[in-house]
Write an enzyme that holds these catalytic residues in place. Structure first.
Site, PDB file in Angstrom:
ATOM      1  N   GLY A 118     -16.108 -50.152 -35.574  1.00 22.32           N
ATOM      2  CA  GLY A 118     -14.719 -50.042 -35.113  1.00 22.32           C
ATOM      3  C   GLY A 118     -14.650 -49.632 -33.647  1.00 22.32           C
ATOM      4  O   GLY A 118     -13.685 -48.986 -33.224  1.00 22.32           O
ATOM      5  N   GLY A 119     -15.660 -50.036 -32.877  1.00 30.08           N
ATOM      6  CA  GLY A 119     -15.738 -49.597 -31.471  1.00 30.08           C
ATOM      7  C   GLY A 119     -14.866 -50.386 -30.511  1.00 30.08           C
ATOM      8  O   GLY A 119     -14.838 -50.086 -29.318  1.00 30.08           O
ATOM      9  N   ARG A 154     -17.565 -53.782 -45.100  1.00 27.64           N
ATOM     10  CA  ARG A 154     -17.450 -53.833 -46.568  1.00 27.64           C
ATOM     11  C   ARG A 154     -18.559 -54.660 -47.201  1.00 27.64           C
ATOM     12  O   ARG A 154     -18.818 -54.544 -48.385  1.00 27.64           O
ATOM     13  CB  ARG A 154     -16.089 -54.427 -46.960  1.00 27.64           C
ATOM     14  N   TYR A 179      -7.903 -33.934 -44.014  1.00 28.09           N
ATOM     15  CA  TYR A 179      -7.499 -34.069 -45.428  1.00 28.09           C
ATOM     16  C   TYR A 179      -8.659 -34.530 -46.313  1.00 28.09           C
ATOM     17  O   TYR A 179      -8.476 -34.720 -47.511  1.00 28.09           O
ATOM     18  CB  TYR A 179      -6.218 -34.886 -45.603  1.00 28.09           C
ATOM     19  N   SER A 226      -1.268 -51.544 -55.357  1.00 28.31           N
ATOM     20  CA  SER A 226      -2.017 -52.336 -56.333  1.00 28.31           C
ATOM     21  C   SER A 226      -3.437 -51.782 -56.388  1.00 28.31           C
ATOM     22  O   SER A 226      -3.878 -51.057 -55.474  1.00 28.31           O
ATOM     23  CB  SER A 226      -2.051 -53.806 -55.908  1.00 28.31           C
TER      24      SER A 226
HETATM   25  C1  HXC Z   1       1.094 -51.292 -49.930  1.00 25.99           C
HETATM   26  C2  HXC Z   1      -0.448 -52.741 -48.950  1.00 25.99           C
HETATM   27  C3  HXC Z   1       0.041 -52.416 -47.666  1.00 25.99           C
HETATM   28  C4  HXC Z   1       1.111 -51.472 -47.572  1.00 25.99           C
HETATM   29  C5  HXC Z   1      -1.589 -53.840 -47.445  1.00 25.99           C
HETATM   30  N1  HXC Z   1      -1.438 -53.642 -48.766  1.00 25.99           N
HETATM   31  N2  HXC Z   1      -0.707 -53.106 -46.755  1.00 25.99           N
HETATM   32  N3  HXC Z   1       0.066 -52.183 -50.070  1.00 25.99           N
HETATM   33  N4  HXC Z   1       1.620 -50.934 -48.720  1.00 25.99           N
HETATM   34  N5  HXC Z   1       1.627 -51.085 -46.403  1.00 25.99           N
HETATM   35  C6  HXC Z   1      -2.200 -54.258 -49.841  1.00 25.99           C
HETATM   36  C7  HXC Z   1      -2.130 -55.773 -49.841  1.00 25.99           C
HETATM   37  O1  HXC Z   1      -0.950 -56.243 -50.478  1.00 25.99           O
HETATM   38  C8  HXC Z   1      -3.399 -56.129 -50.617  1.00 25.99           C
HETATM   39  O2  HXC Z   1      -3.229 -55.901 -52.001  1.00 25.99           O
HETATM   40  C9  HXC Z   1      -4.381 -55.082 -50.141  1.00 25.99           C
HETATM   41  O3  HXC Z   1      -3.594 -53.971 -49.667  1.00 25.99           O
HETATM   42  C10 HXC Z   1      -5.262 -55.581 -49.029  1.00 25.99           C
HETATM   43  O4  HXC Z   1      -4.431 -56.033 -47.970  1.00 25.99           O
HETATM   44  P1  HXC Z   1      -4.941 -57.053 -46.864  1.00 25.99           P
HETATM   45  O5  HXC Z   1      -3.876 -57.149 -45.824  1.00 25.99           O
HETATM   46  O6  HXC Z   1      -5.446 -58.301 -47.499  1.00 25.99           O
HETATM   47  O7  HXC Z   1      -6.243 -56.260 -46.317  1.00 25.99           O
HETATM   48  P2  HXC Z   1      -7.053 -56.426 -44.983  1.00 25.99           P
HETATM   49  O8  HXC Z   1      -6.672 -57.678 -44.260  1.00 25.99           O
HETATM   50  O9  HXC Z   1      -8.468 -56.204 -45.319  1.00 25.99           O
HETATM   51  O10 HXC Z   1      -6.495 -55.193 -44.074  1.00 25.99           O
HETATM   52  C11 HXC Z   1      -6.870 -53.888 -44.346  1.00 25.99           C
HETATM   53  C12 HXC Z   1      -5.731 -52.893 -44.098  1.00 25.99           C
HETATM   54  C13 HXC Z   1      -5.147 -53.033 -42.654  1.00 25.99           C
HETATM   55  C14 HXC Z   1      -6.301 -51.506 -44.291  1.00 25.99           C
HETATM   56  C15 HXC Z   1      -4.630 -53.156 -45.090  1.00 25.99           C
HETATM   57  O11 HXC Z   1      -4.132 -52.064 -42.412  1.00 25.99           O
HETATM   58  C16 HXC Z   1      -6.199 -52.895 -41.600  1.00 25.99           C
HETATM   59  O12 HXC Z   1      -6.839 -53.869 -41.237  1.00 25.99           O
HETATM   60  N6  HXC Z   1      -6.452 -51.664 -41.072  1.00 25.99           N
HETATM   61  C17 HXC Z   1      -7.533 -51.397 -40.080  1.00 25.99           C
HETATM   62  C18 HXC Z   1      -7.142 -50.401 -39.034  1.00 25.99           C
HETATM   63  C19 HXC Z   1      -6.538 -49.112 -39.525  1.00 25.99           C
HETATM   64  O13 HXC Z   1      -6.030 -49.047 -40.662  1.00 25.99           O
HETATM   65  N7  HXC Z   1      -6.550 -48.131 -38.682  1.00 25.99           N
HETATM   66  C20 HXC Z   1      -5.952 -46.837 -38.979  1.00 25.99           C
HETATM   67  C21 HXC Z   1      -6.991 -45.851 -39.268  1.00 25.99           C
HETATM   68  S1  HXC Z   1      -6.130 -44.370 -39.176  1.00 25.99           S
HETATM   69  P3  HXC Z   1      -2.902 -57.140 -53.042  1.00 25.99           P
HETATM   70  O14 HXC Z   1      -2.880 -56.472 -54.391  1.00 25.99           O
HETATM   71  O15 HXC Z   1      -1.550 -57.656 -52.614  1.00 25.99           O
HETATM   72  O16 HXC Z   1      -3.990 -58.127 -52.869  1.00 25.99           O
HETATM   73  C22 HXC Z   1      -6.804 -43.144 -40.030  1.00 25.99           C
HETATM   74  C23 HXC Z   1      -6.255 -41.790 -39.570  1.00 25.99           C
HETATM   75  C24 HXC Z   1      -6.125 -40.747 -40.554  1.00 25.99           C
HETATM   76  O17 HXC Z   1      -7.629 -43.338 -40.859  1.00 25.99           O
HETATM   77  C25 HXC Z   1      -5.517 -39.433 -40.082  1.00 25.99           C
HETATM   78  C26 HXC Z   1      -4.395 -39.465 -39.106  1.00 25.99           C
HETATM   79  C27 HXC Z   1      -3.858 -38.118 -38.711  1.00 25.99           C
HETATM   80  P1  NAP Z   2      -8.150 -47.874 -35.105  1.00 21.82           P
HETATM   81  O1  NAP Z   2      -8.048 -48.167 -33.649  1.00 21.82           O
HETATM   82  O2  NAP Z   2      -7.317 -48.668 -36.043  1.00 21.82           O
HETATM   83  O3  NAP Z   2      -9.674 -47.974 -35.481  1.00 21.82           O
HETATM   84  C1  NAP Z   2     -10.169 -48.452 -36.676  1.00 21.82           C
HETATM   85  C2  NAP Z   2     -11.228 -49.476 -36.353  1.00 21.82           C
HETATM   86  O4  NAP Z   2     -11.898 -49.853 -37.547  1.00 21.82           O
HETATM   87  C3  NAP Z   2     -10.674 -50.740 -35.721  1.00 21.82           C
HETATM   88  O5  NAP Z   2     -11.380 -51.045 -34.540  1.00 21.82           O
HETATM   89  C4  NAP Z   2     -10.921 -51.833 -36.769  1.00 21.82           C
HETATM   90  O6  NAP Z   2     -11.242 -53.072 -36.154  1.00 21.82           O
HETATM   91  C5  NAP Z   2     -12.116 -51.238 -37.512  1.00 21.82           C
HETATM   92  N1  NAP Z   2     -12.222 -51.749 -38.874  1.00 21.82           N
HETATM   93  C6  NAP Z   2     -11.272 -51.720 -39.844  1.00 21.82           C
HETATM   94  N2  NAP Z   2     -11.725 -52.309 -40.957  1.00 21.82           N
HETATM   95  C7  NAP Z   2     -12.998 -52.701 -40.699  1.00 21.82           C
HETATM   96  C8  NAP Z   2     -13.995 -53.356 -41.450  1.00 21.82           C
HETATM   97  N3  NAP Z   2     -13.782 -53.731 -42.709  1.00 21.82           N
HETATM   98  N4  NAP Z   2     -15.201 -53.610 -40.859  1.00 21.82           N
HETATM   99  C9  NAP Z   2     -15.423 -53.232 -39.586  1.00 21.82           C
HETATM  100  N5  NAP Z   2     -14.519 -52.606 -38.822  1.00 21.82           N
HETATM  101  C10 NAP Z   2     -13.320 -52.345 -39.367  1.00 21.82           C
HETATM  102  O7  NAP Z   2      -7.802 -46.331 -35.426  1.00 21.82           O
HETATM  103  P2  NAP Z   2      -8.331 -44.962 -34.778  1.00 21.82           P
HETATM  104  O8  NAP Z   2      -7.187 -44.039 -34.771  1.00 21.82           O
HETATM  105  O9  NAP Z   2      -9.092 -45.212 -33.534  1.00 21.82           O
HETATM  106  O10 NAP Z   2      -9.351 -44.440 -35.904  1.00 21.82           O
HETATM  107  C11 NAP Z   2     -10.735 -44.261 -35.653  1.00 21.82           C
HETATM  108  C12 NAP Z   2     -11.311 -43.256 -36.638  1.00 21.82           C
HETATM  109  O11 NAP Z   2     -10.730 -41.971 -36.434  1.00 21.82           O
HETATM  110  C13 NAP Z   2     -11.081 -43.601 -38.095  1.00 21.82           C
HETATM  111  O12 NAP Z   2     -12.230 -43.262 -38.856  1.00 21.82           O
HETATM  112  C14 NAP Z   2      -9.926 -42.728 -38.483  1.00 21.82           C
HETATM  113  O13 NAP Z   2      -9.883 -42.460 -39.850  1.00 21.82           O
HETATM  114  C15 NAP Z   2     -10.266 -41.483 -37.672  1.00 21.82           C
HETATM  115  N6  NAP Z   2      -9.144 -40.592 -37.441  1.00 21.82           N
HETATM  116  C16 NAP Z   2      -8.181 -40.933 -36.555  1.00 21.82           C
HETATM  117  C17 NAP Z   2      -7.163 -40.036 -36.327  1.00 21.82           C
HETATM  118  C18 NAP Z   2      -6.099 -40.324 -35.309  1.00 21.82           C
HETATM  119  O14 NAP Z   2      -5.212 -39.495 -35.134  1.00 21.82           O
HETATM  120  N7  NAP Z   2      -6.138 -41.428 -34.603  1.00 21.82           N
HETATM  121  C19 NAP Z   2      -7.109 -38.822 -37.010  1.00 21.82           C
HETATM  122  C20 NAP Z   2      -8.113 -38.532 -37.936  1.00 21.82           C
HETATM  123  C21 NAP Z   2      -9.135 -39.422 -38.132  1.00 21.82           C
HETATM  124  P3  NAP Z   2     -10.880 -54.508 -36.808  1.00 21.82           P
HETATM  125  O15 NAP Z   2      -9.479 -54.429 -37.302  1.00 21.82           O
HETATM  126  O16 NAP Z   2     -11.084 -55.442 -35.653  1.00 21.82           O
HETATM  127  O17 NAP Z   2     -11.883 -54.741 -37.885  1.00 21.82           O
END
Ligand code: HXC
Ligand code: NAP
Length: 293
Positions: free
Chosen positions: A22-23, A75, A156, A113
């Protein structure tokens, strides 16, 4: 001197090769930038080839360092094994793995789901397992030592959190893995640590955790005793220290960098901070009046 300045000495990571999952965006990109500035070669990976290529070229131009953009969906174990191969072929060996890739969104759990729940577990827990196992096995087979794995979790992971239950469940597993392997694989010359960041604004996290006008309604800075969110460089400083040889005796630790946020939520009487000074005078007088009663 302030917290947005760069902390480490200039050559702190010279000669190291670091893989950051995720760089290509957010915190992973901030860490990668600093690793390059400190002399490391970096492999950045994510699912989006165009994004990581663009980031790689931008950071090479900015820092003069070497970046390999290697597409990989964490994954899938076969893709992770290909990442290990490609990183080794490009840079000779890999010294440090940063498991930073994550997926998350807010939702009442009953609306999810089974596949939605699995998707987060698969990226965060299984993805971290896949990378750790593939790189770990390679290092053990090759008898390579002085290796470091750094996992990015959240606070958390141990408090739990409503509305992000799959993420909390997965991050708790990652933390358990960190502490377990810190003991088991120390004999192979590996160290395992974790960082638990509080709120650090990134597009990836903010768009999914604070969509629409939730950003205005829930100002995360207000939840932090220090009354601010984190700066990317202060996280990069901590990360660089924990992957460097300067932290050689730190193993199995999780370091929280959240301005005191989670402890504020935990203390039973912490909400009393809103009480003004005059009211404290009155309350003290009332409590003292109870003496002997
Ligand atoms: C309910 C949802 C949903 C939503 C997706 N789904 N979004 N369900 N509410 N908002 C469901 C879909 O319907 C599907 O289920 C399943 O989840 C997979 O969805 P896809 O879109 O096919 O998945 P994918 O393309 O692999 O995308 C993964 C993702 C997406 C997690 C849903 O958001 C993503 O790519 N995220 C990567 C970056 C990211 O999330 N960064 C934030 C990290 S922050 P069905 O049953 O319909 O097939 C973090 C910080 C924590 O961790 C702390 C902060 C303080
Ligand atoms: P972000 O920019 O959304 O980073 C997540 C990265 O993960 C993206 O570059 C995404 O790239 C990659 N990723 C998602 N699914 C992947 C997959 N299946 N395979 C490979 N790469 C995948 O969010 P961020 O805030 O920088 O988060 C970075 C880390 O910090 C995470 O572990 C998050 O839980 C943690 N964190 C963040 C916060 C905050 O406040 N920002 C707080 C606590 C913890 P692609 O979509 O291109 O795959």
């Amino acid at each position: 001197m302030d917290y947005t300045q760069k902390m480490m000495q200039a050559d702190a990571l010279k000669g190291k090769t670091i893989v950051v999952t995720g760089g290509g965006s957010g915190l992973g990109k901030a860490m990668t930038t600093y690793f390059l500035e400190l002399g490391a070669n970096v492999v950045i990976s994510s699912r989006n080839q165009e994004k990581i290529e663009t980031t790689a070229r931008e950071l090479e131009a900015q820092t003069g360092g070497k970046v390999l953009a290697a597409p990989c969906d964490v994954r899938h174990y076969d893709q992770v094994e290909a990442l290990v191969k490609q990183a080794n072929e490009t840079f000779g060996s890999v010294d440090i793995l940063v498991n930073n890739a994550a997926g998350n969104f807010i939702s009442p759990t009953e609306r999810l789901s089974s596949n939605a729940f699995d998707t987060i577990i698969d990226i965060v827990l299984k993805g971290t397992k896949n990378c750790t196992l593939a790189f770990g096995k390679h290092w053990i087979e090759q008898k390579q030592t002085q290796k470091v794995v750094l996992n990015i979790v959240t606070t958390y992971a141990w408090t739990g959190s409503a509305y992000v239950v799959p993420s909390a469940t997965a991050k708790a597993g990652v933390l358990a893995m960190t502490r377990s392997l810190a003991v088991e694989w120390a004999k192979y010359g590996m160290r395992f640590n974790a960082i638990a960041p509080g709120p650090f604004p990134t597009k990836g996290a903010w768009d999914r955790l604070l969509p629409g006008n939730l950003k205005e309604q829930f100002d995360l800075a207000k939840k932090v005793p220090l009354k601010r969110v984190g700066a990317h460089q202060e996280l990069a400083n901590l990360t660089a220290y924990l992957v460097s040889d300067f932290s050689a005796y730190i193993n199995g630790e999780v370091i929280t960098i959240d301005g005191g946020e989670w402890l504020k939520g935990a203390g039973q009487f912490n909400l009393l901070e809103d009480i003004p000074e005059e009211l404290w005078d009155m309350l003290e007088a009332m409590i003292r009046a109870k003496k002997g009663s």
